[in-house]
Design a protein around this motif. Structure first.
Motif, PDB file in Angstrom:
ATOM      1  N   PRO A 101      41.013  31.741  39.321  1.00  0.00           N
ATOM      2  CA  PRO A 101      41.814  32.621  38.268  1.00  0.00           C
ATOM      3  C   PRO A 101      43.383  31.812  38.390  1.00  0.00           C
ATOM      4  CG  PRO A 101      41.555  33.892  40.148  1.00  0.00           C
ATOM      5  CD  PRO A 101      40.720  32.810  40.524  1.00  0.00           C
ATOM      6  N   ARG A 102      43.782  31.901  37.223  1.00  0.00           N
ATOM      7  CA  ARG A 102      45.154  31.333  37.034  1.00  0.00           C
ATOM      8  C   ARG A 102      45.928  32.242  36.047  1.00  0.00           C
ATOM      9  NH1 ARG A 102      45.326  25.863  38.516  1.00  0.00           N
ATOM     10  NH2 ARG A 102      44.165  25.874  40.803  1.00  0.00           N
ATOM     11  N   GLY A 103      47.269  32.156  36.154  1.00  0.00           N
ATOM     12  CA  GLY A 103      48.078  33.129  35.250  1.00  0.00           C
ATOM     13  C   GLY A 103      49.483  32.441  34.935  1.00  0.00           C
ATOM     14  N   VAL A 104      50.154  33.226  34.147  1.00  0.00           N
ATOM     15  CA  VAL A 104      51.420  32.843  33.693  1.00  0.00           C
ATOM     16  C   VAL A 104      52.363  31.927  34.888  1.00  0.00           C
ATOM     17  CG1 VAL A 104      53.806  33.250  32.673  1.00  0.00           C
ATOM     18  CG2 VAL A 104      51.619  34.495  31.919  1.00  0.00           C
ATOM     19  N   LEU A 105      52.645  30.844  34.781  1.00  0.00           N
ATOM     20  CA  LEU A 105      53.598  29.939  35.600  1.00  0.00           C
ATOM     21  C   LEU A 105      55.073  29.877  34.867  1.00  0.00           C
ATOM     22  CD1 LEU A 105      54.391  29.025  38.583  1.00  0.00           C
ATOM     23  CD2 LEU A 105      53.599  26.812  37.842  1.00  0.00           C
ATOM     24  N   ASP A 110      52.912  42.114  44.997  1.00  0.00           N
ATOM     25  CA  ASP A 110      52.063  41.756  44.090  1.00  0.00           C
ATOM     26  C   ASP A 110      52.680  40.987  42.930  1.00  0.00           C
ATOM     27  OD1 ASP A 110      53.152  43.723  42.829  1.00  0.00           O
ATOM     28  OD2 ASP A 110      51.453  45.204  42.916  1.00  0.00           O
ATOM     29  N   CYS A 111      53.866  40.738  43.010  1.00  0.00           N
ATOM     30  CA  CYS A 111      54.597  39.866  42.008  1.00  0.00           C
ATOM     31  C   CYS A 111      55.721  39.006  42.641  1.00  0.00           C
ATOM     32  CB  CYS A 111      55.178  40.443  40.688  1.00  0.00           C
ATOM     33  SG  CYS A 111      55.728  39.681  39.452  1.00  0.00           S
ATOM     34  N   PRO A 114      47.457  34.276  40.531  1.00  0.00           N
ATOM     35  CA  PRO A 114      48.249  35.078  39.669  1.00  0.00           C
ATOM     36  C   PRO A 114      49.008  36.271  40.142  1.00  0.00           C
ATOM     37  CG  PRO A 114      45.516  34.835  39.019  1.00  0.00           C
ATOM     38  CD  PRO A 114      45.875  34.200  40.301  1.00  0.00           C
ATOM     39  N   GLY A 115      49.974  36.266  39.452  1.00  0.00           N
ATOM     40  CA  GLY A 115      51.203  37.189  40.095  1.00  0.00           C
ATOM     41  C   GLY A 115      52.427  36.439  40.652  1.00  0.00           C
ATOM     42  N   ILE A 116      51.944  34.968  40.674  1.00  0.00           N
ATOM     43  CA  ILE A 116      53.108  34.355  41.253  1.00  0.00           C
ATOM     44  C   ILE A 116      53.605  33.248  39.963  1.00  0.00           C
ATOM     45  CG2 ILE A 116      53.993  32.202  42.486  1.00  0.00           C
ATOM     46  CD1 ILE A 116      51.690  33.098  44.599  1.00  0.00           C
ATOM     47  N   GLU A 119      48.823  26.881  32.152  1.00  0.00           N
ATOM     48  CA  GLU A 119      48.276  27.992  33.102  1.00  0.00           C
ATOM     49  C   GLU A 119      47.817  29.367  32.550  1.00  0.00           C
ATOM     50  OE1 GLU A 119      46.688  26.365  35.460  1.00  0.00           O
ATOM     51  OE2 GLU A 119      47.854  26.718  37.586  1.00  0.00           O
ATOM     52  N   GLY A 129      41.864  37.089  44.354  1.00  0.00           N
ATOM     53  CA  GLY A 129      42.039  37.004  42.600  1.00  0.00           C
ATOM     54  C   GLY A 129      43.570  37.058  42.173  1.00  0.00           C
ATOM     55  N   ARG A 130      44.443  37.882  42.977  1.00  0.00           N
ATOM     56  CA  ARG A 130      45.687  37.783  42.638  1.00  0.00           C
ATOM     57  C   ARG A 130      46.644  38.208  43.793  1.00  0.00           C
ATOM     58  NH1 ARG A 130      48.349  41.836  39.403  1.00  0.00           N
ATOM     59  NH2 ARG A 130      50.087  41.127  40.686  1.00  0.00           N
ATOM     60  N   TRP A 164      49.664  29.305  46.040  1.00  0.00           N
ATOM     61  CA  TRP A 164      50.826  29.529  45.094  1.00  0.00           C
ATOM     62  C   TRP A 164      50.354  29.679  43.535  1.00  0.00           C
ATOM     63  CZ3 TRP A 164      53.819  25.858  41.865  1.00  0.00           C
ATOM     64  CH2 TRP A 164      53.122  24.611  41.721  1.00  0.00           C
ATOM     65  N   THR A 165      48.890  29.308  43.696  1.00  0.00           N
ATOM     66  CA  THR A 165      48.251  29.398  42.350  1.00  0.00           C
ATOM     67  C   THR A 165      47.767  30.805  42.046  1.00  0.00           C
ATOM     68  OG1 THR A 165      46.179  28.631  43.361  1.00  0.00           O
ATOM     69  CG2 THR A 165      47.308  26.910  42.289  1.00  0.00           C
ATOM     70  N   SER A 189      50.080  45.598  39.864  1.00  0.00           N
ATOM     71  CA  SER A 189      51.326  45.659  39.036  1.00  0.00           C
ATOM     72  C   SER A 189      51.224  45.315  37.704  1.00  0.00           C
ATOM     73  CB  SER A 189      52.217  44.563  39.789  1.00  0.00           C
ATOM     74  OG  SER A 189      52.089  43.256  39.410  1.00  0.00           O
ATOM     75  N   TRP A 232      46.787  39.449  34.872  1.00  0.00           N
ATOM     76  CA  TRP A 232      47.324  38.560  35.342  1.00  0.00           C
ATOM     77  C   TRP A 232      46.684  37.395  35.367  1.00  0.00           C
ATOM     78  CZ3 TRP A 232      52.678  37.775  36.562  1.00  0.00           C
ATOM     79  CH2 TRP A 232      53.282  38.962  36.602  1.00  0.00           C
ATOM     80  N   ALA A 233      44.912  37.458  35.523  1.00  0.00           N
ATOM     81  CA  ALA A 233      44.301  36.105  35.572  1.00  0.00           C
ATOM     82  C   ALA A 233      44.115  35.840  34.120  1.00  0.00           C
ATOM     83  CB  ALA A 233      43.090  36.744  36.345  1.00  0.00           C
TER      84      ALA A 233
END
Lengths: 483, 95
Positions: B54-58, A267-268, A138-140, B66, A240-241, A135-136, B2, B43-44
């Motif tokens: 890698p982490r992105g917006v949560l 992807d999202c 990217p895209g979530i 994040e 990576g995503r 769940w970590t 996306s 996203w990352a």
């Protein structure tokens, strides 16, 4: 700290609907009020709107409460009230014999302190999650984050968004995304249809919400999106995503059914499981808390007059129990009126009838909130949904397996787990993982009992801030500030 | 991969140019940085502290930290709490 500010009668922390409606009453009555907020503009999350010169998003529902809220922002501005956005409140402490000193980092990055006779803590809420393996990635993104993107920047996160979670927000977000031009191939609701249909027991109180829900659902169906009840996300996969998710059906008791897994390309993914109050500032101040699952978990305890356990310290809005925008508005107004009476700005008997009306309406909103918070309870099969490899503390990369090893060897408090694993020690200070940890402990097969574990402690500074702010602080003056 | 999209029918007038990982990118005043990065399909945003994943917006509301990026050389800035500004230089995960 560059400057010493004059003492105010009231400092309000949080310029969401609760803080704003309190400010409107108090400033309108002639009180000196300072309104502090972390966000870019006053309004909080509910009244989030684009920063000029960006135009507003016409595809968003303009519900009556939101319209009224935006009018309050205008009214508050016309009262000439002092409002400081982009201000990170770091802690509050008693100021000598009476009153409060509120510490914060200003928009210009300077550590400052503001003194007041009263404070109102209106720090709002944050989203809760049920984590799963991957769940970590990217895209979530959270359902709330999607809504804020729509409201604040007029942006959809992707052409296609799978939405999953509990409570009313995922459905609302799915509907708003479709209206804004995205496709929602699937909405995965962890709850059952029966749970949701029980809303009719609330009668006329819930009509507005029911109608809104029906419209969002119709929009989802018309666009070809599938609504799957009693369905959870078991895993997110990708390099990576996010690339795909694994879903699983839950049985009537909320346990994953074997053989019901399926893979869905995505992807999202937007996820969210209700809200948890932002109690940390009140907790740091020393306010008593109470645990009530129907209010969203740990909340700030208030009496019938919205006073916390501390003198001259009130709490309004989601921080004392999750129930939505209307309750926040009502409580802000109540706190404002009651403090205005104490400051002799208005006479008590002039507001008695309005207070009585607000109390009645508040009780109704608490009923609605209780229903919604119940929908957001973690399913009984939570333990099976969170595999050992799942990251729980995102800041410090701590897995469910590491946490379970601690619980297995006798840890019963969040603090024990924190000290042993660093869970909750990172930048978010346990705001994201705290409610999940509580659920993991409570669903542990040998859980000590029904008593909820106490939350992680909160100390000043309650949020990270730039050390450069300290450089700006005049240490010699500090003794004066502590007066 | 996306990408986010700007919703049609919303007034956007003042254009700004920001540098994202060395590339000039056009955005509009009033947009938050995380929204612009999502529109770019980036996203990352940061690496996690221990595993460097890698982490992105949560949360999108300043809680989870994040979505941290480097802005004008200053690391650890929350992109969801930052409005784009003309000439802003942004670095994200792996750049």
């Amino acid at each position: 700290m560059g400057h010493e500010d004059p003492r105010r009668q009231v400092v309000i922390i949080g310029a969401g609907l609760a803080g704003l409606s309190a400010a409107q009453v108090l400033a309108g009555g002639g009180a000196s009020v300072l309104l502090l907020d972390e966000g870019l503009r006053p309004g909080g999350q509910y009244l989030k709107r684009p920063s000029p010169p960006l135009g507003d998003n016409p595809s968003l529902p303009q519900e009556a409460r939101r319209k009224k809220g935006l009018e309050i922002i205008k009214a508050v501005k016309s009262l000439g009230l002092e409002c400081r956005p982009c201000t990170q409140v770091l802690g509050v402490e008693p100021d000598g014999r009476a009153g409060w000193m509120v510490w914060g980092e200003t928009a210009s990055g300077v550590l400052a302190a503001w003194r007041s006779d009263f404070i109102i803590i209106a720090s709002g809420a944050r989203e809760k999650f049920i984590p799963f393996k991957g769940w970590t990635l990217p895209g979530i993104i959270s359902t709330g984050a999607v809504q804020l993107l729509l409201k604040g920047s007029g942006v959809v996160p992707a052409a296609e968004v799978v939405v999953a979670g509990s409570g009313p927000l995922p459905l609302a977000v799915a509907g708003e995304l479709i209206k804004a031009g995205s496709r929602v191939p699937a909405l995965l609701d962890y709850g059952s249809l029966a749970q949701k249909l029980a809303v009719v027991k609330l009668g006329s109180l819930a009509w507005g919400k029911i109608w809104e829900g029906i419209r969002h659902q119709a929009r989802l169906m018309a666009s070809g999106g599938k609504l799957r009840n009693r369905t959870a996300v078991l895993e997110g996969r990708g390099h990576g995503r996010l690339e795909e998710i694994v879903t699983v059906q839950l049985d009537r008791r909320g346990k994953p059914m074997s053989g019901s897994q399926s893979v869905l390309a995505a992807d999202c993914l937007a996820i969210g499981h209700g809200f948890a109050p932002n109690i940390e500032l009140a907790q740091q101040a020393g306010c008593e808390l109470e645990h009530d699952p129907l209010k969203g978990g740990w909340v700030v305890r208030v009496d019938g007059d919205l006073q916390t356990s501390l003198p001259a310290c009130y709490a309004a809005g989601e921080v004392s129990g999750i129930a939505g925008a209307e309750k926040s508005y009502i409580e802000g107004r109540m706190a404002g009126l009651l403090i205005a009476c104490k400051l002799d700005l208005i006479s008590g008997n002039r507001v008695d009838s309005e207070i009585a009306d607000l109390v009645k309406r508040r009780n109704q909103q608490l009923q609605l909130g209780a229903f919604i918070n119940r929908l957001c309870h973690p399913p009984a099969g939570l333990g099976d949904l969170i595999e050992d490899e799942t990251i729980i503390c995102r800041c410090e990369d701590v897995t469910a397996g590491e946490i379970r090893a601690q619980i297995g060897s006798g840890a019963t408090r969040l603090t024990d787990i924190k000290l042993a694993t660093r869970t909750g020690m990172g930048l978010c200070q346990g705001r994201t993982c705290g409610p999940m940890l509580e659920a993991i402990i409570q669903t542990w097969p040998d859980a000590a009992g029904p008593e909820p574990p106490p939350p992680l402690p909160a100390r000043m500074p309650v949020k990270p801030f730039n050390l450069s702010a300290l450089v700006e602080m005049d240490l010699e003056k500090e003794s004066e500030y502590r007066g | 991969m996306s990408r986010g999209k700007r919703i049609k029918g919303i007034r956007r007038d003042s254009k700004v140019t920001i540098m994202v990982n060395g590339q000039p990118v056009q955005a509009y005043e009033g947009e938050t940085l995380h929204a612009v990065l999502i529109i770019l399909g980036i996203w990352a945003l940061k690496a996690s502290r221990i595993n460097h994943d890698p982490r992105g917006v949560l949360c999108g509301m300043g809680v989870c930290h994040e979505c941290l990026v480097t802005i004008n050389g200053k690391s650890g800035q929350r992109s969801c709490m930052t409005l784009v500004e003309d000439g802003m230089e942004v670095r994200t995960y792996g750049s």
